[in-house]
Design a protein around this motif. Structure first.
Motif, short mmCIF file in Angstrom:
data_model
loop_
_atom_site.label_atom_id
_atom_site.label_comp_id
_atom_site.label_asym_id
_atom_site.label_seq_id
_atom_site.Cartn_x
_atom_site.Cartn_y
_atom_site.Cartn_z
N ASN A 188 -1.30 -15.83 4.81
CA ASN A 188 -0.63 -16.09 6.10
C ASN A 188 0.89 -16.00 5.98
O ASN A 188 1.43 -15.73 4.91
N VAL A 189 1.57 -16.22 7.10
CA VAL A 189 3.03 -16.01 7.09
C VAL A 189 3.76 -16.96 6.15
O VAL A 189 4.86 -16.65 5.71
N ASN A 190 3.17 -18.10 5.84
CA ASN A 190 3.85 -19.04 4.97
C ASN A 190 3.81 -18.60 3.50
O ASN A 190 4.84 -18.48 2.85
N PHE A 191 2.62 -18.36 3.01
CA PHE A 191 2.47 -18.07 1.58
C PHE A 191 2.60 -16.57 1.29
O PHE A 191 3.13 -16.18 0.26
N ALA A 245 9.04 -18.47 22.53
CA ALA A 245 8.09 -18.98 21.53
C ALA A 245 8.40 -18.40 20.16
O ALA A 245 8.39 -19.11 19.15
N ARG A 246 8.72 -17.11 20.14
CA ARG A 246 9.01 -16.46 18.86
C ARG A 246 10.29 -17.01 18.24
O ARG A 246 10.37 -17.26 17.04
N PRO A 302 -3.15 -22.76 -1.93
CA PRO A 302 -2.65 -21.37 -1.83
C PRO A 302 -1.55 -21.07 -2.85
O PRO A 302 -1.50 -19.96 -3.39
N ALA A 343 -5.47 -18.57 3.70
CA ALA A 343 -4.11 -19.06 3.97
C ALA A 343 -3.09 -18.42 3.04
O ALA A 343 -1.92 -18.28 3.40
N ARG A 401 11.62 -20.01 18.68
CA ARG A 401 11.44 -21.37 18.20
C ARG A 401 10.65 -21.40 16.89
O ARG A 401 10.79 -22.29 16.06
N HIS A 402 9.79 -20.39 16.74
CA HIS A 402 8.98 -20.26 15.54
C HIS A 402 9.86 -20.06 14.31
O HIS A 402 9.60 -20.61 13.23
N GLN A 447 9.27 -18.55 8.88
CA GLN A 447 8.30 -19.50 8.34
C GLN A 447 7.93 -19.25 6.88
O GLN A 447 7.30 -20.09 6.25
#
Lengths: 478, 241
Positions: B138-141, B7-8, B227, B135, B10-11, B14
């Motif tokens: 979070n891991v994206n921003f 799972a990690r 964000p 957000a 494939r993630h 990000q």
């Protein structure tokens, strides 16, 4: 009536006694209230529902300003009767607890005058949290009465988010209130706006054609918010990988909404008469690929999380809501379905005659059941979106002309939002102007579930119990 | 265990490598271009929130609903430019012909350029700005990469970031939180509701008295603020390079 949305012109105004008798008969027959409220015109309305059939009753206010509470027959009236007392001073005698919901009770001056339920026992202590919380969340106050670490009683005090949404609906042109409907609860922008759009279309006597795109919007919102909740639940049990992966997957889903309508929350997507942004063939192709990827990743991540023993030890058996309580309190959405209640507006009051929808349920009623149900529902909604993308030509026509709302009409629309059953109702007067607009967000009722499951639970489990319901403050406070 | 690793893997990675220069999807309604030929009173009649004045479009009121753009694409076009934040209320008014947002003046002579702690107060909004503020961590921003932290205690905060139009019932708790922040302290308004009352501006259930006493140093428009707009605005405010 079985149609959703539906409208009625000039319903009979019953005497209160007859209203009360007919309501009692419906309760005995297994009906539960979807809404019950008073209006400034001195009338009471109740809309009662039982898997697929709906009854609207109307009455004048009871003489003498009080009546024997319907909550004594079925607790699902509790919140509605509290609101009725708060707004019009009509007293439901024998009501279990006439506490203010949004403002303050007749006789009090302001919201902050409220005195919390207290205990004088030296064995108990109180813990107060809020209205400003530790994280980035909406305001509300939780008052725990604890014996050691075990919560004996939780009192939830809301109303901090009250900003007069129902009154604002009446100012100006009712057909131009999309932005307001989207701000009833910004996390349910699609759910509430869809209910609003359906209501306006029903009032104007038209039927919009963009049902496929609207379904996609609604189900994408459900997927995104279920992922947000799985992320928050993982965070609260310190399963950091789940927190980050589910949050990133939610980003992918809501960015797909942005790629269609410009908003991550699906604001501005729908409008009365249709949709502002239809999905082009090229967009549909991108969306399909993205969502298929999301599906695989949700399965990966959820299967790993639900097999993790440290996660399970926190989720299992925590915050159990009994089936009987969920039914008698009239709870909806994940909250009810995770306790075995087979209720979902998509099944009971479908918007479209051809759709056949069977909701998933769980039986345990604990945090695990609610978390796992969110996982199953997220996959189910993804499938619905994908099949919708397959089956229709999504190039919707421009929104239909609305015309004027019909005079003397009561309309009602019901939508299964990601939290549960959303109800919007409005009535026009003799010249087609809206007299009142009433909204039910599922959180209004479902907050009671949180208070209930905390009894006998350790106070340190409050965060995961709270997140497992993930209820709206602004939707409840309006 | 292997499921977890799968799972990690494939993630993947990000995070947005540089949120300040990344380009956002073209559908995003950001900084508007208002034509010299635009009939502002006509646009104002159309606007559900009366965001147009005789000087232009007030981004502090704009809900970015796109109604004006869909009806009069020759008068107004929203660009996918998320750098919307400004340091004064006046600068939120986009004049016809204006093609860029003014620079944001940094606070604290570089003291905050690597570390800035904010306390959020949510006061009567719709929870969308709160979710977008959440957000941004979070891991994206990942606003944390610039040393920005959203803290639990006002005692640990340099700034209060307000979301929502300030309902009457939150007025007191907002003042209490503000009082609990040690000086020097800064106020940031995030989203149309905090800046102008937004869609709720005409409600009788608001109490915006707090803003008569305290001046904000950053205004982040949006309904909700994106964000990326939040990350950009705060990064500039800190004076980080």
């Amino acid at each position: 009536m079985t149609r959703n949305p539906f409208s009625v012109q000039n319903p009979d105004q019953l005497e209160f006694l007859e209203f009360s008798e007919r309501l009692s008969r419906l309760i005995a027959a297994g009906y539960s209230p979807l809404h019950y409220f008073g209006t400034p015109q001195g009338l009471l309305y109740s809309i009662m529902g039982k898997s697929g059939s709906l009854e609207l009753l109307c009455s004048v206010f009871p003489t003498g300003g009080s009546y024997p509470a319907f909550s004594q027959k079925i607790l699902a009236f509790t919140m509605f009767e509290r609101l009725l007392y708060e707004e019009y001073g009509i007293k439901p005698e024998g009501h279990p607890w006439l506490k203010a919901v949004r403002k303050h009770l007749p006789g009090q001056d302001q919201h902050s005058d409220y005195e919390f339920l207290a205990s004088e026992s030296p064995a108990l202590h109180e813990v107060g949290v809020g209205p400003v919380h530790a994280g980035v969340i909406e305001p509300g106050h939780f008052r725990f009465i604890c014996k050691g670490e075990i919560v004996e009683h939780l009192e939830i005090q809301l109303g901090y988010q009250h900003r007069g949404v129902e009154e604002l609906m009446l100012k100006g042109d009712i057909t131009r209130k999309c932005s307001l409907a989207e701000s009833i609860a910004g996390d349910t922008a699609i759910g509430h706006n869809l209910a609003y759009c359906l209501l306006i279309e029903e009032l104007c006597g038209i039927k919009a054609s963009a049902t496929g795109t609207r379904n996609i919007a609604l189900e994408m919102e459900r997927v995104a918010m279920h992922l947000a909740d799985l992320s928050a639940l993982a965070a609260d049990v310190a399963y950091i990988m789940g927190q980050n992966l589910f949050a990133a997957l939610r980003t992918t889903v809501i960015n797909s909404s942005l790629a269609i309508c410009g908003s991550r929350f699906g604001k501005r997507w729908l409008c009365p008469g249709g949709v502002n942004y239809s999905i082009s063939t090229a967009q549909a192709e991108v969306l399909r690929k993205t969502l298929q990827g999301v599906e695989t990743q949700i399965i990966d991540c959820a299967e790993a999380m639900f097999a993790n023993s440290s996660v399970l030890s926190r989720f299992d058996d925590t915050g159990k809501l009994k089936f009987e309580d969920a039914v008698s309190l009239g709870l909806t959405g994940i909250t009810a379905k995770a306790s075995g209640v087979m209720a979902d507006a998509r099944m009971d009051y479908p918007l479209d005659d051809e759709s056949i929808f069977i909701p998933f349920t769980e039986n345990a009623g604990d945090v695990y059941a609610r978390a796992h149900l969110r996982y199953k529902e997220a996959l189910q909604s993804l499938k619905l979106v994908l099949s919708e993308l397959d089956k229709r030509d999504l190039d919707d026509p421009l929104p239909q002309e609305l015309g004027k709302p019909r005079p003397d009409t009561i309309a009602c629309s019901i939508v299964e939002g990601w939290r549960g059953c959303i109800v919007h109702m409005a009535k026009t007067d003799a010249i087609g102007k809206v007299e009142w607009y009433k909204i039910v967000d599922p959180s209004l009722m479902n907050w009671q579930a949180l208070a209930l499951v905390m009894r006998g639970t350790g106070i340190s489990d409050f965060p995961i119990c709270n997140k497992s319901f993930d209820l709206s403050y602004c939707g409840s406070d309006l | 265990m292997f499921d977890l690793i799968k799972a990690r893997a494939r993630h993947g990675y990000q995070a947005i490598p540089d949120p300040l220069t990344v380009s956002i999807h073209e559908k995003f309604p950001g900084r508007p271009d208002l034509s010299d030929k635009a009939d502002l009173s006509e646009l104002n009649n159309l606007c559900p929130n009366s965001a147009f004045t005789d000087r232009g479009l007030d981004l502090g009121k704009c809900l970015f609903c796109g109604l004006c753009e869909r009806k009069h694409p020759d008068w107004i076009q929203f660009n996918p430019d998320f750098k919307l934040a400004v340091d004064s209320r006046e600068k939120l008014i986009i004049a016809p012909g204006q093609t860029r947002m003014p620079e944001i003046a940094a606070i604290g002579n570089g003291v905050f350029k690597r570390s800035f702690a904010m306390r959020n107060v949510s006061a009567g909004g719709c929870n969308a700005c709160e979710l977008e503020l959440g957000a941004s961590t979070n891991v994206n921003f990942d606003i944390l990469r610039y040393g920005v932290e959203i803290v639990a205690s006002p005692r640990h905060a340099d700034a209060l970031i307000l979301t929502g139009p300030i309902s009457k019932h939150m007025a007191e708790a907002l003042c209490d939180t503000w009082q609990a922040i040690p000086k020097p302290k800064f106020l940031i308004l995030c989203g149309a509701c905090a800046i102008s009352g937004g869609i709720f501006a005409v409600s009788s259930e608001l109490d915006r008295g707090f803003l008569k006493h305290w001046q904000a140093c950053l205004y982040i428009p949006g309904c909700p603020a994106h964000p990326l707009s939040i990350v950009h605005g705060i990064h500039q405010l800190m004076g980080a390079k």
